[in-house]
Design an enzyme around this catalytic site. Structure first.
Site, PDB file in Angstrom:
ATOM      1  CG  ASN A  58      18.612  97.085 -90.859  1.00 16.98           C
ATOM      2  OD1 ASN A  58      19.303  97.467 -89.916  1.00 16.98           O
ATOM      3  ND2 ASN A  58      17.871  96.004 -90.801  1.00 16.98           N
TER       4      ASN A  58
ATOM      5  CB  CYS B  77       7.171  86.781 -90.055  1.00 17.14           C
ATOM      6  SG  CYS B  77       5.516  87.366 -89.890  1.00 17.14           S
TER       7      CYS B  77
HETATM    8  N1  PLP Z   1      23.630  94.949 -92.080  1.00 19.31           N
HETATM    9  C1  PLP Z   1      22.543  95.646 -92.437  1.00 19.31           C
HETATM   10  C2  PLP Z   1      22.355  97.033 -91.907  1.00 19.31           C
HETATM   11  C3  PLP Z   1      21.602  95.092 -93.290  1.00 19.31           C
HETATM   12  O1  PLP Z   1      20.516  95.787 -93.640  1.00 19.31           O
HETATM   13  C4  PLP Z   1      21.815  93.769 -93.763  1.00 19.31           C
HETATM   14  C5  PLP Z   1      20.798  93.101 -94.611  1.00 19.31           C
HETATM   15  O2  PLP Z   1      19.618  93.365 -94.502  1.00 19.31           O
HETATM   16  C6  PLP Z   1      22.976  93.094 -93.380  1.00 19.31           C
HETATM   17  C7  PLP Z   1      23.853  93.709 -92.526  1.00 19.31           C
HETATM   18  C8  PLP Z   1      23.272  91.707 -93.859  1.00 19.31           C
HETATM   19  O3  PLP Z   1      23.600  91.746 -95.218  1.00 19.31           O
HETATM   20  P1  PLP Z   1      23.787  90.413 -96.071  1.00 19.31           P
HETATM   21  O4  PLP Z   1      22.432  90.067 -96.584  1.00 19.31           O
HETATM   22  O5  PLP Z   1      24.733  90.780 -97.158  1.00 19.31           O
HETATM   23  O6  PLP Z   1      24.344  89.396 -95.169  1.00 19.31           O
END
Ligand code: PLP
Length: 376
Positions: free
Chosen positions: A144, A318
């Site tokens: 992400n 942050c």
């Molecule tokens: N895993 C990844 C790779 C993510 O990017 C995110 C959210 O940014 C999550 C898990 C968590 O997702 P949620 O907001 O549905 O808890």
């Protein structure tokens, strides 16, 4: 013009999805657990959404379980492997990373694979780490922060062909409805995803759980979701998943190509700045671009871009008053002055050419400002 480039954090709900939620709120108010017609109607909404998701990832309907978000899903899967041996990577999302840290403190053995400079794990290292008593391999599909893509098919093959008993979990939050996922072909036992990353509402997600596996529920209560997730179903939000799948699935390839062109356009622009460095794999996910502006402070750039209505995020999170360096950027070897100047841009299928033009103009303004005050 407003240019929203923070689509990994969350996305804008599609108008068709918002309309569908409104319709379901009004029309499908029954509790799917009720035996009467209103209950059966609501249950039908859920079944259809289960089928839509199952079809996208090559699963069967009975293998899809709804929950509140991917963080919940990751917690549920991982906590079922307490006390066992787990292999993961150094660059997982905090919902995996922090859960594993807790399990580790309680005695679970966790091996963290180090990614290479582009953010991908080395498959030979995975193979060496696997043993007959490895219980779980948890490796994200698309990172992400930097958009690196792990080859789930190859990972699944290594586990299967090596005869290992390990279960395979992939956090697919940043790949669901963007990249092809085939749970059978990839030999996956669990995947987790969330609606709000693909133009659905916040607060609804799902887990795919391979038939025959039964991870314990985090919530005790009624027997909803075949006993794997108690709590009255959020019918309108669950129903919205079907709409999201209908909109995005047929356009996955076309979206990928268009977004790739936008990412490349931004990369070409950044390459004209000698102090900019592209982090991770340029050819990774076209939806994610992470750039370090060496010596500059990302939070200042963010504010300057915000003045022009261009919304991005910083590579470092942050938390209250503290800037915490990104564990992902550290793991791929960034130095301190690169870490502090890292900006993440996340595109979406709704991003337009005009927005990219506006983003480049805003960067010209923000970087020009930094150049004028003598930073470069
Ligand atoms: N895993 C990844 C790779 C993510 O990017 C995110 C959210 O940014 C999550 C898990 C968590 O997702 P949620 O907001 O549905 O808890």
């Amino acid at each position: 013009m407003e240019c929203y480039l923070d689509n990994c954090a969350t996305t804008k709900v599609y108008p068709e999805v918002a309309d569908e939620i409104y319709r379901l709120l009004n029309e499908e108010y029954g509790n799917p657990s009720s035996l009467h017609k209103r209950g059966r109607m609501a249950d039908e909404v859920i079944l259809k959404s289960r089928s839509a998701i199952a079809q996208v990832i090559g699963a069967s309907r009975e293998e899809i379980f709804f929950n509140s978000c991917a963080s919940e899903g990751n917690n549920q899967i991982l906590k079922n492997f307490r006390g066992k041996k787990i292999i993961t990577t150094e660059i997982e999302h905090p919902s995996v990373r922090n859960t594993l840290r807790k399990l580790e403190a309680e005695g679970t053995e966790v091996i963290y694979l180090k990614p290479d400079g582009s953010g991908r794990i080395n498959l030979d290292e995975l193979e060496s780490a696997l043993t007959k008593d490895t219980a779980l391999v948890s490796i994200m599909h698309v990172n992400n922060e930097i958009g690196s893509v792990n080859d789930l098919e190859k990972i699944g093959k290594i586990i299967k062909e090596g005869g290992y008993r390990a279960r395979f979990h992939a956090d697919c939050v940043q790949s669901f409805l963007k990249f092809p996922i085939d749970v059978r072909k990839f030999n996956l036992d669990f995947i987790t995803a969330s609606a709000h990353k693909v133009h659905g509402p916040k607060g609804i997600g799902f887990i795919y759980i391979r038939k025959g596996l039964k991870p314990e529920s985090l919530i005790s209560g009624g027997g909803q979701e075949m006993g794997l997730r108690a709590g009255t179903h959020n019918v309108p939000y669950i129903g919205s998943f079907k709409k999201i799948c209908e909109i995005l699935e047929p356009k996955m390839e076309e979206n990928m190509e268009r977004v790739r062109a936008y990412k490349n356009e931004m990369i070409s622009y950044f390459k004209t700045k000698k102090y900019a460095r592209i982090n991770g794999d340029e050819n990774g996910s076209p939806y994610i671009l992470n750039v370090s502006f060496t010596g500059l402070r990302a939070e200042i750039l963010l504010r300057l871009l915000e003045e022009k209505e261009v919304y991005v995020s910083t590579g470092s999170a942050c938390s209250e008053k503290n800037m915490k360096d990104s564990h992902v950027l550290s793991a791929i070897g960034l130095k301190d002055n690169e870490l502090k100047g890292s900006i993440r841009m996340c595109f979406s299928d709704t991003t337009t050419e005009e927005e990219i033009k506006a983003a480049k103009e805003a960067f010209e303004y923000a970087l020009g400002f930094a150049e004028r005050i003598g930073k470069h």
